[in-house]
Every structure is written in C-alpha cells, then in structure tokens.
Motif scaffolding. Structure first.
Motif, PDB file in Angstrom:
ATOM      1  N   SER A  25       0.836  -1.183  -0.021  1.00  0.00           N
ATOM      2  CA  SER A  25      -0.048   0.063   0.042  1.00  0.00           C
ATOM      3  C   SER A  25       0.965   1.225  -0.047  1.00  0.00           C
ATOM      4  O   SER A  25       2.176   1.177   0.252  1.00  0.00           O
ATOM      5  N   GLY A  26       0.361   2.268  -0.524  1.00  0.00           N
ATOM      6  CA  GLY A  26       0.872   3.464  -0.368  1.00  0.00           C
ATOM      7  C   GLY A  26       2.039   3.882  -1.551  1.00  0.00           C
ATOM      8  O   GLY A  26       2.549   4.968  -1.751  1.00  0.00           O
ATOM      9  N   PHE A  27       1.858   3.096  -2.662  1.00  0.00           N
ATOM     10  CA  PHE A  27       2.446   3.195  -3.816  1.00  0.00           C
ATOM     11  C   PHE A  27       1.903   2.544  -4.963  1.00  0.00           C
ATOM     12  O   PHE A  27       0.972   1.764  -4.668  1.00  0.00           O
ATOM     13  N   THR A  28       2.447   2.730  -6.229  1.00  0.00           N
ATOM     14  CA  THR A  28       1.576   2.088  -7.426  1.00  0.00           C
ATOM     15  C   THR A  28       2.081   0.894  -7.638  1.00  0.00           C
ATOM     16  O   THR A  28       3.435   0.536  -8.188  1.00  0.00           O
ATOM     17  N   PHE A  29       1.463  -0.173  -6.959  1.00  0.00           N
ATOM     18  CA  PHE A  29       2.101  -1.113  -7.164  1.00  0.00           C
ATOM     19  C   PHE A  29       2.501  -2.107  -8.488  1.00  0.00           C
ATOM     20  O   PHE A  29       3.402  -2.670  -8.720  1.00  0.00           O
ATOM     21  N   SER A  30       1.427  -1.816  -9.298  1.00  0.00           N
ATOM     22  CA  SER A  30       1.650  -2.163 -10.604  1.00  0.00           C
ATOM     23  C   SER A  30       2.933  -1.839 -11.473  1.00  0.00           C
ATOM     24  O   SER A  30       3.435  -2.533 -12.453  1.00  0.00           O
ATOM     25  N   SER A  31       3.312  -0.749 -10.809  1.00  0.00           N
ATOM     26  CA  SER A  31       4.578  -0.151 -11.841  1.00  0.00           C
ATOM     27  C   SER A  31       5.797  -0.580 -10.983  1.00  0.00           C
ATOM     28  O   SER A  31       6.999  -0.282 -11.446  1.00  0.00           O
ATOM     29  N   TYR A  32       5.887  -1.528 -10.182  1.00  0.00           N
ATOM     30  CA  TYR A  32       6.960  -1.880  -9.447  1.00  0.00           C
ATOM     31  C   TYR A  32       7.343  -3.550  -9.617  1.00  0.00           C
ATOM     32  O   TYR A  32       6.337  -4.236  -9.527  1.00  0.00           O
ATOM     33  N   GLY A  33       8.657  -3.769  -9.777  1.00  0.00           N
ATOM     34  CA  GLY A  33       9.023  -5.126  -9.657  1.00  0.00           C
ATOM     35  C   GLY A  33       9.067  -5.496  -8.154  1.00  0.00           C
ATOM     36  O   GLY A  33       9.288  -4.899  -7.382  1.00  0.00           O
ATOM     37  N   MET A  34       8.606  -6.778  -8.005  1.00  0.00           N
ATOM     38  CA  MET A  34       8.567  -7.320  -6.740  1.00  0.00           C
ATOM     39  C   MET A  34       9.673  -8.506  -6.369  1.00  0.00           C
ATOM     40  O   MET A  34       9.922  -9.349  -7.560  1.00  0.00           O
ATOM     41  N   GLY A  66      12.081 -24.984  -9.381  1.00  0.00           N
ATOM     42  CA  GLY A  66      11.230 -26.079  -9.361  1.00  0.00           C
ATOM     43  C   GLY A  66      10.305 -26.262  -8.143  1.00  0.00           C
ATOM     44  O   GLY A  66       9.515 -27.464  -7.925  1.00  0.00           O
ATOM     45  N   ARG A  67      10.722 -25.573  -6.848  1.00  0.00           N
ATOM     46  CA  ARG A  67      10.114 -25.781  -5.633  1.00  0.00           C
ATOM     47  C   ARG A  67       9.103 -24.523  -5.190  1.00  0.00           C
ATOM     48  O   ARG A  67       8.214 -24.521  -4.606  1.00  0.00           O
ATOM     49  N   PHE A  68       9.655 -23.420  -5.649  1.00  0.00           N
ATOM     50  CA  PHE A  68       8.953 -21.947  -5.033  1.00  0.00           C
ATOM     51  C   PHE A  68       8.504 -21.504  -6.579  1.00  0.00           C
ATOM     52  O   PHE A  68       8.904 -21.592  -7.613  1.00  0.00           O
ATOM     53  N   THR A  69       7.395 -20.827  -6.250  1.00  0.00           N
ATOM     54  CA  THR A  69       6.601 -19.913  -7.316  1.00  0.00           C
ATOM     55  C   THR A  69       6.214 -18.546  -6.830  1.00  0.00           C
ATOM     56  O   THR A  69       5.530 -18.520  -5.646  1.00  0.00           O
ATOM     57  N   ILE A  70       6.764 -17.658  -7.528  1.00  0.00           N
ATOM     58  CA  ILE A  70       6.383 -16.127  -7.353  1.00  0.00           C
ATOM     59  C   ILE A  70       5.193 -15.746  -8.050  1.00  0.00           C
ATOM     60  O   ILE A  70       5.083 -16.055  -9.328  1.00  0.00           O
ATOM     61  N   SER A  71       4.183 -15.161  -7.772  1.00  0.00           N
ATOM     62  CA  SER A  71       3.250 -14.341  -8.379  1.00  0.00           C
ATOM     63  C   SER A  71       2.548 -13.496  -7.930  1.00  0.00           C
ATOM     64  O   SER A  71       3.096 -12.825  -6.887  1.00  0.00           O
ATOM     65  N   ARG A  72       2.112 -12.405  -8.572  1.00  0.00           N
ATOM     66  CA  ARG A  72       1.489 -11.402  -8.371  1.00  0.00           C
ATOM     67  C   ARG A  72       0.100 -11.222  -8.631  1.00  0.00           C
ATOM     68  O   ARG A  72      -0.507 -11.496  -9.590  1.00  0.00           O
ATOM     69  N   ASP A  73      -0.846 -10.317  -7.864  1.00  0.00           N
ATOM     70  CA  ASP A  73      -2.265  -9.906  -8.191  1.00  0.00           C
ATOM     71  C   ASP A  73      -2.365  -8.281  -8.047  1.00  0.00           C
ATOM     72  O   ASP A  73      -2.340  -7.984  -7.026  1.00  0.00           O
ATOM     73  N   ASN A  74      -2.210  -7.954  -9.271  1.00  0.00           N
ATOM     74  CA  ASN A  74      -1.940  -6.253  -9.039  1.00  0.00           C
ATOM     75  C   ASN A  74      -3.460  -5.569  -8.449  1.00  0.00           C
ATOM     76  O   ASN A  74      -3.338  -4.572  -8.083  1.00  0.00           O
ATOM     77  N   ALA A  75      -4.576  -6.390  -8.776  1.00  0.00           N
ATOM     78  CA  ALA A  75      -5.797  -5.990  -8.391  1.00  0.00           C
ATOM     79  C   ALA A  75      -6.058  -5.945  -6.923  1.00  0.00           C
ATOM     80  O   ALA A  75      -6.806  -5.074  -6.293  1.00  0.00           O
ATOM     81  N   LYS A  76      -5.120  -6.646  -6.239  1.00  0.00           N
ATOM     82  CA  LYS A  76      -5.116  -6.642  -4.822  1.00  0.00           C
ATOM     83  C   LYS A  76      -3.965  -6.256  -4.194  1.00  0.00           C
ATOM     84  O   LYS A  76      -3.591  -6.351  -2.942  1.00  0.00           O
ATOM     85  N   ASN A  77      -2.881  -5.791  -5.122  1.00  0.00           N
ATOM     86  CA  ASN A  77      -1.631  -5.083  -4.454  1.00  0.00           C
ATOM     87  C   ASN A  77      -0.929  -6.235  -3.628  1.00  0.00           C
ATOM     88  O   ASN A  77      -0.458  -5.764  -2.675  1.00  0.00           O
ATOM     89  N   THR A  78      -0.905  -7.492  -4.167  1.00  0.00           N
ATOM     90  CA  THR A  78      -0.384  -8.413  -3.165  1.00  0.00           C
ATOM     91  C   THR A  78       0.699  -9.254  -4.092  1.00  0.00           C
ATOM     92  O   THR A  78       0.396  -9.526  -5.384  1.00  0.00           O
ATOM     93  N   VAL A  79       1.574  -9.514  -3.629  1.00  0.00           N
ATOM     94  CA  VAL A  79       2.571 -10.579  -4.096  1.00  0.00           C
ATOM     95  C   VAL A  79       2.637 -11.800  -3.401  1.00  0.00           C
ATOM     96  O   VAL A  79       2.563 -11.712  -2.311  1.00  0.00           O
ATOM     97  N   TYR A  80       2.786 -13.107  -3.951  1.00  0.00           N
ATOM     98  CA  TYR A  80       2.894 -14.138  -3.496  1.00  0.00           C
ATOM     99  C   TYR A  80       4.122 -15.015  -3.593  1.00  0.00           C
ATOM    100  O   TYR A  80       4.822 -14.864  -4.381  1.00  0.00           O
TER     101      TYR A  80
END
Length: 115
Positions: A25-34, A66-80
């Motif tokens: 929160s507090g910044f334009t999440f979709s414009s940032y690499g995570m 092969g074990r970890f997966t990173i993903s993001r949901d820009n609508a929720k401003n969340t990275v997993y």
C-alpha cells in the motif's frame, strides 16, 4: 504511507508447503518489480525470487527452482511466494521488496522448516 506487510510464515515439517503473501500500500504497486529475499541466521540476505512489473517475467535462485513460485495480483496489490517441498535449509526470515522509482522493504516473516 508506504507499507509492505508479509504474512503466511510459520513452522512446517520438511516436505511441507507454505504460501507467503505481501500486501502493498502507499505506492503504485503495478509499476514496481517485486522480489522475495531471505536471510538465515548468521548469513547474508539472498534473493529468492523476482517478478517483473509488466509481463510477469519471473526469476529464481537455483536453490529454489522447481519448488517455489512467485506470483502477483495487481488488483489486490499483493505478491505471493508459494513454497513447496520445503527443506530445513529454507529456514530463514523472508522479506518482501519493491523496486521501482523507489525501493521498499517489508518487515519480514519467519519460516522454520523442522521436524
């Protein structure tokens, strides 16, 4: 006010799974690499996984491929970070990191892999 709040850490047995979340929160999440970093006790912080702001290109440390997966949901401003087949050597504090016009760190969440 910029915030990166990690959650989802905990104690898990070897071979188990966890999913970390980082709510921004507090910044334009979709414009940032995570990114996700981790730091084990007595060791330097290391990059675990990264996802681009556009296109979703991902990169991983060799130790987690092969074990970890990173993903993001820009609508929720969340990275997993989905972590499967966890090993004791994955034990560390995991940090969320945003890289763009500015750079921000989360406070970290502890992941402990132990029987």
């Amino acid at each position: 006010q910029v915030q990166l709040v990690e959650s989802g850490g905990g104690l898990v047995q070897p071979g188990g799974s966890l999913r970390l979340s980082c709510a921004a929160s507090g910044f334009t999440f979709s414009s940032y690499g995570m990114r996700w970093y981790r730091q084990a006790s007595g060791k330097e912080r290391e990059l675990v996984a990264a996802i681009a702001s556009v296109g979703g290109t991902t990169t991983y440390a060799d130790s987690v491929k092969g074990r970890f997966t990173i993903s993001r949901d820009n609508a929720k401003n969340t990275v997993y970070l989905q972590m499967n087949s966890l090993k004791p050597e994955d034990t560390a504090v995991y940090y969320c990191y945003a890289r763009g016009e500015y750079r921000y760190w989360g406070q970290g969440t502890q992941v402990t892999v132990s029987s």
